[in-house]
Design a protein around this motif. Structure first.
Motif, PDB file in Angstrom:
ATOM      1  N   ALA A 410      41.522  30.435  53.014  1.00  0.00           N
ATOM      2  CA  ALA A 410      42.151  30.624  51.706  1.00  0.00           C
ATOM      3  C   ALA A 410      43.391  29.758  51.508  1.00  0.00           C
ATOM      4  O   ALA A 410      43.864  29.612  50.382  1.00  0.00           O
ATOM      5  CB  ALA A 410      42.520  32.093  51.527  1.00  0.00           C
ATOM      6  N   ASP A 464      36.508  30.203  46.068  1.00  0.00           N
ATOM      7  CA  ASP A 464      37.821  30.834  45.940  1.00  0.00           C
ATOM      8  C   ASP A 464      38.637  30.152  44.838  1.00  0.00           C
ATOM      9  O   ASP A 464      39.776  29.743  45.041  1.00  0.00           O
ATOM     10  CB  ASP A 464      38.540  30.757  47.292  1.00  0.00           C
ATOM     11  N   GLU A 491      33.062  33.844  47.084  1.00  0.00           N
ATOM     12  CA  GLU A 491      34.133  34.818  46.934  1.00  0.00           C
ATOM     13  C   GLU A 491      35.278  34.614  47.920  1.00  0.00           C
ATOM     14  O   GLU A 491      35.094  34.144  49.046  1.00  0.00           O
ATOM     15  CB  GLU A 491      33.572  36.236  47.106  1.00  0.00           C
ATOM     16  N   ARG A 492      36.457  35.003  47.473  1.00  0.00           N
ATOM     17  CA  ARG A 492      37.660  34.894  48.295  1.00  0.00           C
ATOM     18  C   ARG A 492      37.560  35.764  49.542  1.00  0.00           C
ATOM     19  O   ARG A 492      38.114  35.434  50.586  1.00  0.00           O
ATOM     20  CB  ARG A 492      38.878  35.313  47.453  1.00  0.00           C
ATOM     21  N   ARG A 493      36.826  36.863  49.436  1.00  0.00           N
ATOM     22  CA  ARG A 493      36.717  37.772  50.591  1.00  0.00           C
ATOM     23  C   ARG A 493      35.995  37.103  51.765  1.00  0.00           C
ATOM     24  O   ARG A 493      36.020  37.611  52.879  1.00  0.00           O
ATOM     25  CB  ARG A 493      36.002  39.048  50.189  1.00  0.00           C
ATOM     26  N   PHE A 499      42.179  42.795  52.713  1.00  0.00           N
ATOM     27  CA  PHE A 499      42.554  42.728  51.308  1.00  0.00           C
ATOM     28  C   PHE A 499      43.473  43.896  50.963  1.00  0.00           C
ATOM     29  O   PHE A 499      43.262  45.025  51.436  1.00  0.00           O
ATOM     30  CB  PHE A 499      41.297  42.846  50.411  1.00  0.00           C
ATOM     31  N   GLN A 503      44.672  42.708  45.537  1.00  0.00           N
ATOM     32  CA  GLN A 503      43.803  41.562  45.759  1.00  0.00           C
ATOM     33  C   GLN A 503      42.341  41.900  45.459  1.00  0.00           C
ATOM     34  O   GLN A 503      41.595  41.081  44.928  1.00  0.00           O
ATOM     35  CB  GLN A 503      43.947  41.061  47.197  1.00  0.00           C
ATOM     36  N   GLU A 507      40.212  39.985  42.675  1.00  0.00           N
ATOM     37  CA  GLU A 507      38.985  39.295  43.073  1.00  0.00           C
ATOM     38  C   GLU A 507      37.787  39.779  42.255  1.00  0.00           C
ATOM     39  O   GLU A 507      36.937  38.977  41.854  1.00  0.00           O
ATOM     40  CB  GLU A 507      38.720  39.505  44.569  1.00  0.00           C
ATOM     41  N   GLU A 508      37.702  41.062  41.989  1.00  0.00           N
ATOM     42  CA  GLU A 508      36.597  41.579  41.173  1.00  0.00           C
ATOM     43  C   GLU A 508      36.640  40.984  39.769  1.00  0.00           C
ATOM     44  O   GLU A 508      35.590  40.642  39.202  1.00  0.00           O
ATOM     45  CB  GLU A 508      36.679  43.112  41.098  1.00  0.00           C
ATOM     46  N   ARG A 510      37.910  38.063  39.001  1.00  0.00           N
ATOM     47  CA  ARG A 510      37.531  36.656  39.128  1.00  0.00           C
ATOM     48  C   ARG A 510      36.018  36.517  39.272  1.00  0.00           C
ATOM     49  O   ARG A 510      35.407  35.624  38.666  1.00  0.00           O
ATOM     50  CB  ARG A 510      38.241  36.054  40.342  1.00  0.00           C
ATOM     51  N   ILE A 511      35.403  37.402  40.035  1.00  0.00           N
ATOM     52  CA  ILE A 511      33.945  37.368  40.211  1.00  0.00           C
ATOM     53  C   ILE A 511      33.247  37.547  38.869  1.00  0.00           C
ATOM     54  O   ILE A 511      32.285  36.840  38.548  1.00  0.00           O
ATOM     55  CB  ILE A 511      33.499  38.458  41.210  1.00  0.00           C
TER      56      ILE A 511
END
Length: 536
Positions: A410, A464, A491-493, A499, A503, A507-508, A510-511
């Protein structure tokens, strides 16, 4: 009148050609490939004896079960059984002597045999058949050219050596039982009888020294004939030397122990890896040993290199040295496909220097001196690529088809979305692109990107990548890449093992935004395809 009748009965040149068995079998083989399950050729074989004799070698050339052979035995010697799960298999009667005449007659036609945990004949029945076959001859298929064998049952694995013969050219193995003495014995038999192997593919084999040594003996015995070697066990220095000295080796997919490379002393009697065309190597680290391996390759025709490395070195000079070695190699002008991937970054307890910038354009600058690349796939941690480097990269490789510079951690830099224009302008053959982009501030969609070219890019991978306005991003992407049909968000994860709740929520969101972009692009591609079909 008689002369006229005789001329009418005289066969044409075309008919005379069909009387030649080799020509007729060639025609039947194409018919067999075009037909469904060989039914066309089978029907043809039933019309007359001439067709039957020519069709039988075609119909029996490729076999994936022993059932057809066993059904050639007299009907009273076998019967079908249905078990409690509804599975059918054959059982042989307890007859002391079987009439194997027809079995032997048809087994000689088999050129390729596939076995994948077959259960259509009971184990006891197979034992009866093979015990009696051995009374007639050493191998079931005397003219076998290739075999694919997936089996790890101790009772069945020994039958492998009874099926292979001196004419075997391709051997694919997947799995072995946990009996190293027996497995090593089978491999020893194969080494003795199969002296013309051109392809050796052995994976998921029990990792025992005796078995690995027996497999290595097969490889060593085929030094002069092997064209392809694929193994998933670690080669020692002797195995690497054997690979290097194979005069016909075109493709190697192997794992190499790092200690084997450190102490490697390659023979100088003849060129090493002299005609190698593709190399895929799994390594533990990039160091002086792996550098020595690259420098040892003397083939002028190597087009593909795939390096899968367990740990990425923190010192980027190591990566630069390896890329420079590729530039200095005799195959640098023809290398087309370069894949470099690391399973993990360096050990966590190593402290980075304060001025460490990670992998930058300067680190990868040697890439620009490999003129024939059409695929660049680099999976690197701490990757920070700037726009000037991407611009030069796009101009250097107008024939580029696949470019992946997606980071694996990341802590990497983003390139602005407008940087993608460089690939639209200079890489008309680009089909897949992977980058970490900053889509928070999507620029206006350009009215005209290309004066004469039509970019082919269909798949975009964003790793990401921050995004704010899906509609503006979609409009920009479709203006730059009119053939785009999918946008995949990594995904960033994937990069952060832990997380916070904030975060997770970010992230959700962004997805969901990238999903909106993907759906909009897909819908546009669907409409475009319908319109193009109507225009045709």
């Amino acid at each position: 009148m008689s002369d006229s009748v005789s001329r009418q009965k005289e066969p044409t040149s075309c008919k005379r050609c069909l009387w030649i068995d080799e020509i007729f079998q060639h025609i039947l083989s194409h018919l067999h490939d075009l037909g469904k399950n060989g039914r066309s050729v089978a029907s043809l074989s039933e019309t007359c004896r001439s067709f039957r004799d020519a069709a039988l070698p075609v119909l029996w050339s490729d076999l994936d079960s022993l059932v057809p052979l066993i059904k050639l035995l007299p009907p009273h010697t076998w019967h079908e059984v249905v078990d409690q799960h509804g599975t059918r298999h054959l059982e042989l009667q307890s007859i002391e002597t079987l009439d194997l005449t027809r079995v032997a007659q048809y087994a000689q036609f088999v050129k390729f045999f596939t076995w994948s945990y077959n259960e259509d004949v009971s184990i006891t029945s197979l034992a009866r058949v093979f015990s009696q076959i051995l009374r007639l001859r050493e191998h079931l298929f005397p003219n076998l050219r290739g075999i694919s064998w997936r089996e790890d049952r101790k009772e069945l694995f020994p039958y492998l050596s009874m099926m292979t013969g001196p004419g075997l050219l391709a051997l694919r193995l997947d799995g072995s039982p946990e009996d190293h003495e027996m497995v090593a014995g089978v491999f020893s038999d194969i080494k003795t009888h199969c002296t013309e192997l051109g392809l050796l593919d052995a994976i998921n084999i029990l990792d025992e020294p005796k078995i690995i040594n027996a497999l290595a003996e097969i490889m060593l015995s085929g030094v002069d004939s092997l064209l392809l070697v694929n193994t998933d066990y670690y080669l020692d220095s002797d195995g690497v030397c054997a690979l290097a000295q194979m005069p016909q080796l075109d493709t190697a997919r192997v794992r190499i122990d790092s200690h084997a490379l450190h102490g490697l002393v390659l023979p100088s009697a003849r060129p090493n890896f002299s005609v190698l065309g593709a190399l895929k190597v799994d390594l533990e680290v990039l160091d002086e040993g792996s550098l020595k391996l690259i420098q040892a390759i003397q083939s002028p025709k190597l087009e593909t290199i795939v390096l899968r490395v367990a740990s990425q070195p923190w010192n980027t000079d190591v990566l630069k040295e390896h890329l420079e070695a590729l530039v200095q190699a005799p195959f640098s002008k023809v290398l087309q496909h370069l894949n470099l991937a690391f399973d993990r970054y360096f050990d966590d307890d190593i402290e980075l220097p304060e001025d460490d910038a990670g992998v930058t354009g300067d680190t990868l600058n040697s890439l620009l001196r490999l003129p024939s690349l059409v695929e660049i796939n680099l999976s690197l941690a701490r990757l920070s690529i700037d726009v000037p480097f991407l611009s030069v990269l796009a101009r250097t490789y107008p024939n580029l088809e696949i470019l992946n510079l997606s980071p694996t951690t990341a802590d990497c830099g983003c390139v602005p979305l407008e940087a993608l224009v460089h690939f639209a302008q200079h890489c008309p053959n680009l089909e897949a692109l992977g980058l970490r982009v900053d889509a928070l501030h999507a620029p206006d969609a350009p009215s005209r990107v290309l004066p004469s070219m039509w970019p082919r890019l269909e798949a975009l991978f964003v790793a990401d990548s921050p995004v704010a306005d899906p509609e503006r991003v979609t409009a920009f992407l479709l203006a730059v890449f009119p053939r785009l049909s999918s946008v995949h968000y990594i995904e960033r994860r994937m990069f952060l093992p832990m997380f916070t709740l904030e975060q997770v929520d970010a992230e959700e969101e962004r997805i969901q935004m990238w999903h909106q972009v993907d759906v909009a692009v897909w819908m546009e591609a669907l409409v475009r395809d319908v319109q193009e079909d109507d225009d045709r």
